[in-house]
Motif scaffolding. Structure first.
Motif, PDB file in Angstrom:
ATOM      1  N   ARG A   1      17.885  -4.553  -9.080  1.00 36.10           N
ATOM      2  CA  ARG A   1      16.676  -3.907  -9.604  1.00 36.10           C
ATOM      3  C   ARG A   1      15.851  -4.935 -10.366  1.00 36.10           C
ATOM      4  O   ARG A   1      16.355  -5.958 -10.831  1.00 36.10           O
ATOM      5  CB  ARG A   1      17.021  -2.726 -10.506  1.00 36.10           C
ATOM      6  CG  ARG A   1      17.772  -3.104 -11.759  1.00 36.10           C
ATOM      7  CD  ARG A   1      18.059  -1.923 -12.676  1.00 36.10           C
ATOM      8  NE  ARG A   1      18.965  -2.313 -13.737  1.00 36.10           N
ATOM      9  CZ  ARG A   1      18.611  -2.968 -14.829  1.00 36.10           C
ATOM     10  NH1 ARG A   1      17.363  -3.311 -15.030  1.00 36.10           N
ATOM     11  NH2 ARG A   1      19.507  -3.284 -15.751  1.00 36.10           N
ATOM     12  N   GLY A   2      14.598  -4.623 -10.481  1.00 32.60           N
ATOM     13  CA  GLY A   2      13.704  -5.491 -11.230  1.00 32.60           C
ATOM     14  C   GLY A   2      13.923  -5.359 -12.728  1.00 32.60           C
ATOM     15  O   GLY A   2      14.791  -4.619 -13.194  1.00 32.60           O
ATOM     16  N   HIS A   3      13.114  -6.091 -13.471  1.00 35.70           N
ATOM     17  CA  HIS A   3      13.224  -6.128 -14.929  1.00 35.70           C
ATOM     18  C   HIS A   3      11.857  -6.501 -15.485  1.00 35.70           C
ATOM     19  O   HIS A   3      11.091  -7.229 -14.842  1.00 35.70           O
ATOM     20  CB  HIS A   3      14.274  -7.176 -15.322  1.00 35.70           C
ATOM     21  CG  HIS A   3      14.583  -7.222 -16.773  1.00 35.70           C
ATOM     22  ND1 HIS A   3      13.779  -7.898 -17.683  1.00 35.70           N
ATOM     23  CD2 HIS A   3      15.604  -6.693 -17.477  1.00 35.70           C
ATOM     24  CE1 HIS A   3      14.314  -7.774 -18.880  1.00 35.70           C
ATOM     25  NE2 HIS A   3      15.416  -7.048 -18.789  1.00 35.70           N
ATOM     26  N   GLU A   4      11.553  -6.044 -16.666  1.00 36.15           N
ATOM     27  CA  GLU A   4      10.227  -6.294 -17.259  1.00 36.15           C
ATOM     28  C   GLU A   4       9.891  -7.773 -17.406  1.00 36.15           C
ATOM     29  O   GLU A   4       8.717  -8.150 -17.460  1.00 36.15           O
ATOM     30  CB  GLU A   4      10.104  -5.605 -18.613  1.00 36.15           C
ATOM     31  CG  GLU A   4      11.042  -6.146 -19.666  1.00 36.15           C
ATOM     32  CD  GLU A   4      11.015  -5.351 -20.965  1.00 36.15           C
ATOM     33  OE1 GLU A   4      11.281  -5.963 -22.020  1.00 36.15           O
ATOM     34  OE2 GLU A   4      10.735  -4.147 -20.929  1.00 36.15           O
ATOM     35  N   ASN A   5      10.899  -8.648 -17.461  1.00 37.27           N
ATOM     36  CA  ASN A   5      10.640 -10.079 -17.624  1.00 37.27           C
ATOM     37  C   ASN A   5      10.549 -10.853 -16.305  1.00 37.27           C
ATOM     38  O   ASN A   5      10.478 -12.083 -16.321  1.00 37.27           O
ATOM     39  CB  ASN A   5      11.699 -10.714 -18.529  1.00 37.27           C
ATOM     40  CG  ASN A   5      11.525 -10.303 -19.977  1.00 37.27           C
ATOM     41  OD1 ASN A   5      10.407 -10.086 -20.437  1.00 37.27           O
ATOM     42  ND2 ASN A   5      12.624 -10.165 -20.690  1.00 37.27           N
TER      43      ASN A   5
ATOM     44  N   SER B   1       8.892 -12.762 -13.646  1.00 35.30           N
ATOM     45  CA  SER B   1       7.588 -13.417 -13.529  1.00 35.30           C
ATOM     46  C   SER B   1       7.434 -14.173 -12.211  1.00 35.30           C
ATOM     47  O   SER B   1       6.319 -14.410 -11.761  1.00 35.30           O
ATOM     48  CB  SER B   1       7.357 -14.378 -14.696  1.00 35.30           C
ATOM     49  OG  SER B   1       8.285 -15.451 -14.640  1.00 35.30           O
TER      50      SER B   1
ATOM     51  N   TRP C   1      20.394  -8.305 -17.688  1.00 32.90           N
ATOM     52  CA  TRP C   1      19.328  -8.688 -18.601  1.00 32.90           C
ATOM     53  C   TRP C   1      18.624  -9.929 -18.071  1.00 32.90           C
ATOM     54  O   TRP C   1      19.144 -10.632 -17.208  1.00 32.90           O
ATOM     55  CB  TRP C   1      19.885  -8.976 -19.993  1.00 32.90           C
ATOM     56  CG  TRP C   1      21.045  -9.922 -19.950  1.00 32.90           C
ATOM     57  CD1 TRP C   1      22.366  -9.611 -19.802  1.00 32.90           C
ATOM     58  CD2 TRP C   1      20.988 -11.359 -19.989  1.00 32.90           C
ATOM     59  NE1 TRP C   1      23.132 -10.758 -19.756  1.00 32.90           N
ATOM     60  CE2 TRP C   1      22.306 -11.844 -19.871  1.00 32.90           C
ATOM     61  CE3 TRP C   1      19.959 -12.276 -20.118  1.00 32.90           C
ATOM     62  CZ2 TRP C   1      22.625 -13.195 -19.878  1.00 32.90           C
ATOM     63  CZ3 TRP C   1      20.268 -13.629 -20.124  1.00 32.90           C
ATOM     64  CH2 TRP C   1      21.594 -14.067 -20.010  1.00 32.90           C
TER      65      TRP C   1
ATOM     66  N   PRO D   1      12.423 -14.164 -20.687  1.00 33.46           N
ATOM     67  CA  PRO D   1      11.216 -14.718 -20.071  1.00 33.46           C
ATOM     68  C   PRO D   1      11.416 -16.123 -19.492  1.00 33.46           C
ATOM     69  O   PRO D   1      10.689 -16.536 -18.601  1.00 33.46           O
ATOM     70  CB  PRO D   1      10.205 -14.730 -21.216  1.00 33.46           C
ATOM     71  CG  PRO D   1      10.647 -13.603 -22.106  1.00 33.46           C
ATOM     72  CD  PRO D   1      12.163 -13.649 -22.040  1.00 33.46           C
TER      73      PRO D   1
ATOM     74  N   ASP E   1       5.172  -7.641  -8.943  1.00 34.82           N
ATOM     75  CA  ASP E   1       4.734  -6.640  -9.922  1.00 34.82           C
ATOM     76  C   ASP E   1       5.631  -5.407  -9.904  1.00 34.82           C
ATOM     77  O   ASP E   1       5.965  -4.853 -10.965  1.00 34.82           O
ATOM     78  CB  ASP E   1       3.280  -6.231  -9.668  1.00 34.82           C
ATOM     79  CG  ASP E   1       2.285  -7.345  -9.987  1.00 34.82           C
ATOM     80  OD1 ASP E   1       2.671  -8.325 -10.667  1.00 34.82           O
ATOM     81  OD2 ASP E   1       1.126  -7.234  -9.539  1.00 34.82           O
TER      82      ASP E   1
ATOM     83  N   ALA F   1       8.744  -6.303 -11.687  1.00 34.37           N
ATOM     84  CA  ALA F   1       8.489  -6.355 -13.136  1.00 34.37           C
ATOM     85  C   ALA F   1       8.413  -4.952 -13.733  1.00 34.37           C
ATOM     86  O   ALA F   1       8.666  -4.763 -14.924  1.00 34.37           O
ATOM     87  CB  ALA F   1       7.204  -7.128 -13.423  1.00 34.37           C
ATOM     88  N   ASP F   2       8.120  -3.968 -12.891  1.00 32.87           N
ATOM     89  CA  ASP F   2       8.111  -2.564 -13.328  1.00 32.87           C
ATOM     90  C   ASP F   2       9.481  -1.908 -13.184  1.00 32.87           C
ATOM     91  O   ASP F   2       9.628  -0.709 -13.413  1.00 32.87           O
ATOM     92  CB  ASP F   2       7.081  -1.760 -12.525  1.00 32.87           C
ATOM     93  CG  ASP F   2       5.651  -2.075 -12.940  1.00 32.87           C
ATOM     94  OD1 ASP F   2       5.454  -2.585 -14.055  1.00 32.87           O
ATOM     95  OD2 ASP F   2       4.732  -1.809 -12.134  1.00 32.87           O
ATOM     96  N   GLY F   3      10.499  -2.685 -12.742  1.00 33.48           N
ATOM     97  CA  GLY F   3      11.862  -2.177 -12.652  1.00 33.48           C
ATOM     98  C   GLY F   3      12.240  -1.572 -11.318  1.00 33.48           C
ATOM     99  O   GLY F   3      13.260  -0.884 -11.207  1.00 33.48           O
TER     100      GLY F   3
END
Length: 143
Positions: free
Chosen positions: A9-13, A15, A29, A32, A123, A126-128
């Motif tokens: 899965r994605g993650h907010e960090n 990039s 986890w 950045p 993107d 980054a939204d999970g």
């Protein structure tokens, strides 16, 4: 053609700014600084892959294709195998544009690294969003 499927899965960090690698990790986890990491919480690592898949990847003529599917967006990265690939990594998997190998390396000579991924896919990660990564190998001695 042999294949392995990994779900993560994605993650907010996320990039995806790294110029020479892309990575999927089993860690849950991401800081950045991890600008090559596309997804976390992978359900499998290279150490889990079938020995026949690993053997097929250990051929310099092997063509390895990584297909990333996220929210209807698909990205394919092609690279090649090498006799030095061990697939012993038990935390993460890394595709490389270079010819450097370590226990996490899943392909060499990748057509592009994290910075080359479709920004819509990045993107979403980054939204999970959920990721399905399918690794296929062919073109080696047994294919």
């Amino acid at each position: 053609m042999k294949e392995e499927v990994v779900r993560a899965r994605g993650h907010e960090n996320v990039s995806a700014r790294h110029a020479s690698t892309f990575e999927v990790t089993s860690d849950d986890w991401l800081t950045p600084a991890g600008d090559c990491i596309l997804a976390v919480d992978a359900d499998r690592t290279p150490a889990d892959f079938d020995p026949a898949f690993v053997d097929a990847c250990r051929n310099e003529n092997a063509r390895i294709v990584a297909t990333f599917e996220v929210d209807g967006v698909t990205e394919r990265v092609e690279g090649h195998g090498h006799p030095d690939l061990t697939f012993e990594g038990d935390r993460s998997m890394v595709g490389r544009t270079s010819d450097h190998t370590d226990d996490r390396t899943i392909m060499l000579g990748a057509a592009f690294a994290a910075e080359g991924f479709d920004r819509e896919l990045v993107d979403a990660l980054a939204d999970g969003a959920e990721l399905t990564l399918t690794l296929r190998v062919g073109g080696g001695a047994d294919d």
